[in-house]
Design a protein around this motif. Structure first.
Motif, PDB file in Angstrom:
ATOM      1  N   ASP A   1       0.648  42.539  28.415  1.00 58.52           N
ATOM      2  CA  ASP A   1      -0.635  42.150  27.612  1.00 58.52           C
ATOM      3  C   ASP A   1      -1.659  42.720  28.150  1.00 58.52           C
ATOM      4  O   ASP A   1      -2.381  43.290  27.190  1.00 58.52           O
ATOM      5  N   PHE A   2      -1.998  43.222  29.391  1.00 59.29           N
ATOM      6  CA  PHE A   2      -2.945  44.041  29.647  1.00 59.29           C
ATOM      7  C   PHE A   2      -2.860  45.463  29.117  1.00 59.29           C
ATOM      8  O   PHE A   2      -4.035  46.023  28.721  1.00 59.29           O
TER       9      PHE A   2
ATOM     10  N   GLN B   1      -0.272  44.177  12.216  1.00 59.86           N
ATOM     11  CA  GLN B   1       1.096  44.791  12.626  1.00 59.86           C
ATOM     12  C   GLN B   1       1.715  44.081  13.597  1.00 59.86           C
ATOM     13  O   GLN B   1       3.064  44.070  13.503  1.00 59.86           O
ATOM     14  N   SER B   2       1.118  43.255  14.390  1.00 63.30           N
ATOM     15  CA  SER B   2       1.698  42.419  15.491  1.00 63.30           C
ATOM     16  C   SER B   2       2.344  41.143  14.917  1.00 63.30           C
ATOM     17  O   SER B   2       1.873  40.601  13.787  1.00 63.30           O
ATOM     18  N   PRO B   3       3.171  40.703  15.480  1.00 66.27           N
ATOM     19  CA  PRO B   3       3.644  39.284  15.218  1.00 66.27           C
ATOM     20  C   PRO B   3       2.420  38.202  15.679  1.00 66.27           C
ATOM     21  O   PRO B   3       1.616  38.599  15.959  1.00 66.27           O
ATOM     22  N   ALA B   4       2.930  37.119  14.968  1.00 68.35           N
ATOM     23  CA  ALA B   4       1.765  36.022  14.921  1.00 68.35           C
ATOM     24  C   ALA B   4       1.674  35.561  16.260  1.00 68.35           C
ATOM     25  O   ALA B   4       2.557  35.689  17.289  1.00 68.35           O
ATOM     26  N   ASN B   5       0.510  34.837  16.822  1.00 66.00           N
ATOM     27  CA  ASN B   5       0.153  34.554  17.889  1.00 66.00           C
ATOM     28  C   ASN B   5       1.239  33.396  18.538  1.00 66.00           C
ATOM     29  O   ASN B   5       1.054  32.422  17.836  1.00 66.00           O
ATOM     30  N   PRO B   6       2.053  33.500  19.756  1.00 61.15           N
ATOM     31  CA  PRO B   6       2.927  32.644  19.751  1.00 61.15           C
ATOM     32  C   PRO B   6       2.103  31.355  20.129  1.00 61.15           C
ATOM     33  O   PRO B   6       2.948  30.137  20.293  1.00 61.15           O
TER      34      PRO B   6
ATOM     35  N   GLY C   1       5.699  38.469  21.652  1.00 60.48           N
ATOM     36  CA  GLY C   1       4.161  38.395  21.878  1.00 60.48           C
ATOM     37  C   GLY C   1       3.369  39.073  21.028  1.00 60.48           C
ATOM     38  O   GLY C   1       4.016  39.240  19.555  1.00 60.48           O
ATOM     39  N   HIS C   2       1.891  38.963  21.096  1.00 58.60           N
ATOM     40  CA  HIS C   2       1.126  39.314  20.101  1.00 58.60           C
ATOM     41  C   HIS C   2       0.170  40.344  20.649  1.00 58.60           C
ATOM     42  O   HIS C   2      -0.218  40.401  21.889  1.00 58.60           O
ATOM     43  N   LEU C   3      -0.278  41.328  19.886  1.00 64.91           N
ATOM     44  CA  LEU C   3      -1.151  42.281  20.459  1.00 64.91           C
ATOM     45  C   LEU C   3      -2.593  41.793  20.210  1.00 64.91           C
ATOM     46  O   LEU C   3      -2.927  41.280  19.173  1.00 64.91           O
ATOM     47  N   GLU C   4      -3.374  41.918  21.282  1.00 62.92           N
ATOM     48  CA  GLU C   4      -4.887  41.323  21.120  1.00 62.92           C
ATOM     49  C   GLU C   4      -5.564  42.223  22.046  1.00 62.92           C
ATOM     50  O   GLU C   4      -4.955  42.980  23.048  1.00 62.92           O
ATOM     51  N   VAL C   5      -6.916  42.141  22.102  1.00 61.98           N
ATOM     52  CA  VAL C   5      -7.593  42.567  22.986  1.00 61.98           C
ATOM     53  C   VAL C   5      -8.344  41.450  23.689  1.00 61.98           C
ATOM     54  O   VAL C   5      -9.113  40.420  23.356  1.00 61.98           O
ATOM     55  N   ALA C   6      -8.255  41.498  25.178  1.00 63.97           N
ATOM     56  CA  ALA C   6      -8.768  40.518  26.059  1.00 63.97           C
ATOM     57  C   ALA C   6     -10.367  40.829  26.431  1.00 63.97           C
ATOM     58  O   ALA C   6     -10.723  41.913  26.927  1.00 63.97           O
TER      59      ALA C   6
END
Length: 186
Positions: A65-66, A120-125, A140-145
């Protein structure tokens, strides 16, 4: 030159910069997703706050995730640096207009990179956690924290622009040798 003509002349580099930022942002989003993917898997767990998705196994999943945020920063900064270098070269004779174009292009590029990468990432679980059964495995879901990783684009672009403006546009001729003759006084 009339004010309308000057405004048109200033708007062209900003518009071209925005288009270039969007194209580079799309490339950056694809590279971001490709470098990060495939998405880690996780499970829906029953917690005191209701169903929640957690990566399974937990430690590698949190590391992953990081890495999505870290990868965004690395890819975004590198592409934005390239954007700043190119914009500095192209706008070397119109520095302030070029500066505006670089800022606009970097903001557009940062936004497009996030949109392309996350699409392009799967939906937020976490969004699906309450509607699915406990124990179900979801990707999981690709995101910027956080907010600060988004600054990679403007910082990289402005750094590249600054390097070009300070190195190429500075005059590099030798200073004149002082004369041995006394200065004339009026």
């Amino acid at each position: 030159m009339s004010p309308a003509a000057a405004a048109r002349q200033a708007a062209v580099p900003v518009a071209v910069g925005a288009v270039l930022g969007a194209v580079l942002g799309a490339v950056g989003g694809f590279v971001w997703w490709t470098w990060w993917g495939p998405a880690p898997s996780g499970k829906i767990y029953d917690t005191t706050r209701g169903p929640k998705w957690y990566p399974d196994p937990f430690d590698p999943g949190i590391t992953r995730d990081f890495s999505g945020t870290a990868t965004y920063v690395v890819v975004g900064f590198a592409i934005a640096l390239l954007l700043g270098l190119v914009a500095g070269w192209v706008c070397r004779h119109t520095a302030l207009v070029g500066l505006g174009a670089v800022v606009v292009a970097s903001l557009v590029g940062a936004a497009v990179m996030v949109v392309v990468g996350v699409m392009q990432s799967p939906a937020n679980p976490q969004d699906e956690a309450s509607a699915t059964t406990i124990g179900k495995v979801l990707p999981g879901h690709l995101e910027v924290a956080g907010f600060t990783p988004y600054l990679a684009w403007p910082v990289g672009a402005l750094l590249g622009y600054l390097v070009v403006m300070l190195s190429i546009t500075a005059e590099s001729r030798r200073p004149e040798q002082p004369s041995a003759a006394p200065a004339l006084q009026d």
